[in-house]
Motif scaffolding. Sequence first.
Motif, PDB file in Angstrom:
ATOM      1  N   UNK A 188       0.561  -1.138   0.022  1.00  0.00           N
ATOM      2  CA  UNK A 188       0.056  -0.252   0.014  1.00  0.00           C
ATOM      3  C   UNK A 188       0.806   1.277  -0.378  1.00  0.00           C
ATOM      4  N   UNK A 189       2.604   1.439  -0.267  1.00  0.00           N
ATOM      5  CA  UNK A 189       3.420   2.416  -0.513  1.00  0.00           C
ATOM      6  C   UNK A 189       2.658   2.678  -2.083  1.00  0.00           C
ATOM      7  N   UNK A 190       2.359   4.057  -2.276  1.00  0.00           N
ATOM      8  CA  UNK A 190       2.177   4.111  -3.219  1.00  0.00           C
ATOM      9  C   UNK A 190       3.144   5.571  -3.882  1.00  0.00           C
ATOM     10  N   UNK A 191       3.769   5.531  -5.008  1.00  0.00           N
ATOM     11  CA  UNK A 191       4.546   7.304  -5.340  1.00  0.00           C
ATOM     12  C   UNK A 191       3.783   8.206  -5.726  1.00  0.00           C
ATOM     13  N   UNK A 192       3.396   9.505  -5.260  1.00  0.00           N
ATOM     14  CA  UNK A 192       2.404  10.839  -5.533  1.00  0.00           C
ATOM     15  C   UNK A 192       1.895  10.604  -7.112  1.00  0.00           C
ATOM     16  N   UNK A 193       2.927   9.958  -8.303  1.00  0.00           N
ATOM     17  CA  UNK A 193       2.269   9.553  -9.615  1.00  0.00           C
ATOM     18  C   UNK A 193       1.169   8.577  -9.264  1.00  0.00           C
ATOM     19  N   UNK A 213      -5.025  11.223   1.380  1.00  0.00           N
ATOM     20  CA  UNK A 213      -6.347   9.781   2.128  1.00  0.00           C
ATOM     21  C   UNK A 213      -6.676  10.418   3.116  1.00  0.00           C
ATOM     22  N   UNK A 214      -6.819  11.143   4.295  1.00  0.00           N
ATOM     23  CA  UNK A 214      -8.246  11.679   4.972  1.00  0.00           C
ATOM     24  C   UNK A 214      -8.792  12.048   4.310  1.00  0.00           C
ATOM     25  N   UNK A 215      -8.154  13.565   3.222  1.00  0.00           N
ATOM     26  CA  UNK A 215      -9.208  14.417   2.370  1.00  0.00           C
ATOM     27  C   UNK A 215     -10.334  13.783   1.818  1.00  0.00           C
ATOM     28  N   UNK A 216      -9.426  12.972   0.993  1.00  0.00           N
ATOM     29  CA  UNK A 216     -10.223  11.579   0.146  1.00  0.00           C
ATOM     30  C   UNK A 216     -11.821  11.090   0.695  1.00  0.00           C
ATOM     31  N   UNK A 217     -10.826  10.515   1.867  1.00  0.00           N
ATOM     32  CA  UNK A 217     -11.643   9.832   3.190  1.00  0.00           C
ATOM     33  C   UNK A 217     -13.483  10.892   2.971  1.00  0.00           C
ATOM     34  N   UNK A 218     -12.390  11.837   4.036  1.00  0.00           N
ATOM     35  CA  UNK A 218     -13.548  12.842   4.086  1.00  0.00           C
ATOM     36  C   UNK A 218     -14.375  13.418   2.043  1.00  0.00           C
ATOM     37  N   UNK A 265       1.445  20.088   9.403  1.00  0.00           N
ATOM     38  CA  UNK A 265       2.779  19.699   9.324  1.00  0.00           C
ATOM     39  C   UNK A 265       2.672  19.969   7.145  1.00  0.00           C
ATOM     40  N   UNK A 266       1.772  20.830   7.106  1.00  0.00           N
ATOM     41  CA  UNK A 266       2.179  21.355   5.245  1.00  0.00           C
ATOM     42  C   UNK A 266       1.372  23.359   6.103  1.00  0.00           C
ATOM     43  N   UNK A 267       2.406  23.609   4.777  1.00  0.00           N
ATOM     44  CA  UNK A 267       2.462  25.072   4.987  1.00  0.00           C
ATOM     45  C   UNK A 267       1.074  25.632   4.459  1.00  0.00           C
ATOM     46  N   UNK A 279      -0.266   5.047   4.998  1.00  0.00           N
ATOM     47  CA  UNK A 279       0.385   6.396   4.456  1.00  0.00           C
ATOM     48  C   UNK A 279       1.414   6.939   5.319  1.00  0.00           C
ATOM     49  N   UNK A 280       2.491   7.768   5.063  1.00  0.00           N
ATOM     50  CA  UNK A 280       3.431   8.087   6.044  1.00  0.00           C
ATOM     51  C   UNK A 280       2.637   9.758   6.223  1.00  0.00           C
ATOM     52  N   UNK A 281       3.422  10.071   7.583  1.00  0.00           N
ATOM     53  CA  UNK A 281       2.651  11.277   8.375  1.00  0.00           C
ATOM     54  C   UNK A 281       2.903  12.195   7.440  1.00  0.00           C
ATOM     55  N   UNK A 282       2.220  13.289   7.237  1.00  0.00           N
ATOM     56  CA  UNK A 282       2.390  14.633   6.243  1.00  0.00           C
ATOM     57  C   UNK A 282       1.396  15.037   4.901  1.00  0.00           C
ATOM     58  N   UNK A 283       1.922  14.930   4.132  1.00  0.00           N
ATOM     59  CA  UNK A 283       0.922  15.198   3.025  1.00  0.00           C
ATOM     60  C   UNK A 283       0.566  14.337   2.721  1.00  0.00           C
TER      61      UNK A 283
END
Length: 262
Positions: A57-62, A143-148, A184-186, A134-138
Amino acid sequence: MSPVSLRHFLRTRSNSEKVNITVSRLDSLLLAKIADQAERYHDVIAQIKNIITCTDAQLTVEERNLLSIAYKNITASHRTSWRTIDAMQKTAARNASWQEVLLMRRQKELIERDLTETSKEVVELLERFLIPAANPGEEKVFYCKMRGDYYRYLAEMSRNPARDQYATTSLDAYKFAYKHALSTLDPAHPTRLGLALNFAVYYHDICSSPERACFLAKHALDEAVAVASDPTFSVQSLEDSLMILQLLKDDLLLWSGEIAES
């Protein structure tokens, strides 16, 4: 979950033919990109699921973006169809025959079934595999936004008590994602801005609260503009965020107008 059960889930949940798990990751990515260009979004999902199986379950950004865009295109079509028939029902409420009303209701229920199945597939994939890995941060925020988002879609076309349950779960997902994004994000990061935009839409569309939607949108917009005004801010990062900033501005104007008219 064991690799065998993970592979079983991903292969049986796909709407396409069974994935050949011997295909390399690069081959799967290439096939997913070809399917994306051909607008065969179920095939895109099948290939990315194959990659998830092979990479824990480790995906690249692409890869992640291909999966997100594929599901977004599928559900966008369903949501547009649902809204069209919903508007037809309201317009025809007084003049349509009972046969027309019945047929519209049946068609709407078919769309609801398809949208529900797709949305539940997305959230199960997120909750069982992608978010835990998922790694912490972006990545976690994404993924949590996508869940929402997908619980929001479920709430949009559901009736109580299911609607309240989906709405509450969507709110919890957005709150978790937003809290994590703040730390975690600006403020001008495109993922954080995209989350703020969709979270504000949740307050407007699901909670019928343009006031809360405006507050969230304005806060996100003001913070992003302040950061982007810094001479040391990355121009490339700003370019990635400009479209979302414009959407925030447009929605803020629209919702402010609604408040003024009420």
